[in-house]
Enzyme design. Sequence first.
Site, PDB file in Angstrom:
ATOM      1  N   LYS A   1       0.996  -1.211   0.111  1.00  0.00           N
ATOM      2  CA  LYS A   1       0.118  -0.069   0.123  1.00  0.00           C
ATOM      3  C   LYS A   1       0.928   1.336  -0.032  1.00  0.00           C
ATOM      4  O   LYS A   1       0.577   2.216  -0.696  1.00  0.00           O
ATOM      5  CB  LYS A   1      -0.909   0.068   1.255  1.00  0.00           C
ATOM      6  CG  LYS A   1      -2.186  -0.926   1.237  1.00  0.00           C
ATOM      7  CD  LYS A   1      -2.523  -1.498   2.350  1.00  0.00           C
ATOM      8  CE  LYS A   1      -3.549  -2.379   2.090  1.00  0.00           C
ATOM      9  NZ  LYS A   1      -4.222  -2.999   3.307  1.00  0.00           N
TER      10      LYS A   1
ATOM     11  N   GLN B   1      -5.158  -2.413   9.149  1.00  0.00           N
ATOM     12  CA  GLN B   1      -5.484  -3.899   8.641  1.00  0.00           C
ATOM     13  C   GLN B   1      -5.563  -4.977   9.461  1.00  0.00           C
ATOM     14  O   GLN B   1      -5.427  -4.754  10.832  1.00  0.00           O
ATOM     15  CB  GLN B   1      -3.584  -3.936   8.471  1.00  0.00           C
ATOM     16  CG  GLN B   1      -3.305  -5.219   7.591  1.00  0.00           C
ATOM     17  CD  GLN B   1      -3.728  -5.219   5.957  1.00  0.00           C
ATOM     18  OE1 GLN B   1      -3.731  -4.035   5.699  1.00  0.00           O
ATOM     19  NE2 GLN B   1      -4.230  -6.246   5.684  1.00  0.00           N
TER      20      GLN B   1
ATOM     21  N   ASP C   1     -12.049   1.696   3.620  1.00  0.00           N
ATOM     22  CA  ASP C   1     -11.952   0.272   3.587  1.00  0.00           C
ATOM     23  C   ASP C   1     -13.704   0.160   3.421  1.00  0.00           C
ATOM     24  O   ASP C   1     -14.152  -1.084   3.220  1.00  0.00           O
ATOM     25  CB  ASP C   1     -11.660  -0.342   4.770  1.00  0.00           C
ATOM     26  CG  ASP C   1     -10.292  -1.269   4.617  1.00  0.00           C
ATOM     27  OD1 ASP C   1     -10.428  -1.586   3.559  1.00  0.00           O
ATOM     28  OD2 ASP C   1      -9.653  -1.435   5.651  1.00  0.00           O
TER      29      ASP C   1
HETATM   30  N1  GUN Z   1      -7.299  -7.802   5.415  1.00  0.00           N
HETATM   31  C1  GUN Z   1      -7.631  -8.663   4.311  1.00  0.00           C
HETATM   32  N2  GUN Z   1      -8.394  -8.084   3.617  1.00  0.00           N
HETATM   33  C2  GUN Z   1      -8.449  -6.621   3.966  1.00  0.00           C
HETATM   34  C3  GUN Z   1      -9.022  -5.585   3.789  1.00  0.00           C
HETATM   35  O1  GUN Z   1      -9.749  -5.375   2.408  1.00  0.00           O
HETATM   36  N3  GUN Z   1      -8.733  -4.275   4.383  1.00  0.00           N
HETATM   37  C4  GUN Z   1      -8.080  -4.473   5.554  1.00  0.00           C
HETATM   38  N4  GUN Z   1      -8.071  -3.422   6.374  1.00  0.00           N
HETATM   39  N5  GUN Z   1      -7.819  -5.587   5.867  1.00  0.00           N
HETATM   40  C5  GUN Z   1      -7.882  -6.615   5.327  1.00  0.00           C
END
Ligand code: GUN
Length: 287
Positions: free
Chosen positions: A54, A98, A121
Site C-alpha cells: 500500500k 489492517q 475500507d
Molecule cells: N485484510 C484482508 N483484507 C483486508 C481489507 O480489505 N482491508 C483491511 N483493512 N484488512 C484486510
Amino acid sequence: MSATIIDGKAVARDIQLQLAEDVRSLARDRGVVPGLAVILVGDDPASRVYVNNKRRMCEKLGMYSEEHLLPAATPREEITNLIKRLNADDRIHGILVQLPLPDRLDERAVLEAVDPSKDVDGFHPVNMGRLVMGSPVFVPCTPAGIMELIRRTGIDLAGKRATVVGRSNIVGKPVSLLLLAQHATVTICHSRTVDLVGVCREADILVVAAGRARLIGRDHVKPGAVVIDVGINREPSGLVGDVDFDEVREVAGYLTPVPGGVGPMTIAMLMKNTILAARRFAYCEHP
Ligand code: GUN
C-alpha cells in the site's frame, strides 16, 4: 474449451494510470494531495507485505502515506486515540486498519472509531449501511475490485444467477450486495450449506471467498461461467486460490488466477477510495 484468464494485474495497471492523473488534477486544482494512514497492530508477516504494498502504491501515484506499526500488545485506547488524531488530521483523507487484529482486541470498537468520511475500507457501520441501502460512498476494496473485473467481461448481470461462497464482512456480504444492485439473483453459501456443488453449478457468476485451498473443482462450475477466485492460501508450493485452477479452467468461461487476479485490484480500489475521500474533503462534500 479453455477459460479466458482475467489479467487483474493488467486491469489494475490501467486503473492506476487514471488514478495518477486524478491525483495530479486534485493537486493542481485544489492544492490537495490525497493522504492515506495505515495502522498495523502486531507483526503478521502477510499483513506486513500488504501494508508495504500500500505504501509503495501511494508513492507511485504521488500520494502521501503514513504507516503506524504498533506492537501486538497495544491497548485498545491507544489505538482509538491514534485513530482520533488521524480523524482530525487534514493531511490524512483515508484511514485503514489492517485486519485481522490480534484476537484480544474488539475489532468492531476499533473500526467504529474511524470517521466514516475517512473510512476508505468501507467497514464502518455507516458505510456498510449505505451499501445495504443501495447508495454506497466507500465500497469495500476487494468487492469493488471483483465488480470491476466482472464489468470488464462485458457480461450484463441482470437476471443472471450469482453464487458467492463465503459470508465475511470483508468480501462475501458486500460483494453479494453489489451483485444484487446489478440485478443478479444472488445466493450466499457458507460452511453449513447443503449441496455446495449443486448450488455453485447453477451459477453464471461464481465468486469464491472461503479461505480453503482448492475448495472449488470442475464439478462445481457451470460450463461457461465467470469464476472469481478471492482465496489466498499459502502452501509449500506457493500461493493457491480457493479454486482448483487447472480443473476449472477447462470448464469456466472466464477465470481469475491467484496470484494476479483479484489481489492487484484490491489495492487499486483502496487508492481510488482514498482519492475519492480527498476529493470530498477538497470540495467539502463530506457530511
Ligand atoms: N485484510 C484482508 N483484507 C483486508 C481489507 O480489505 N482491508 C483491511 N483493512 N484488512 C484486510
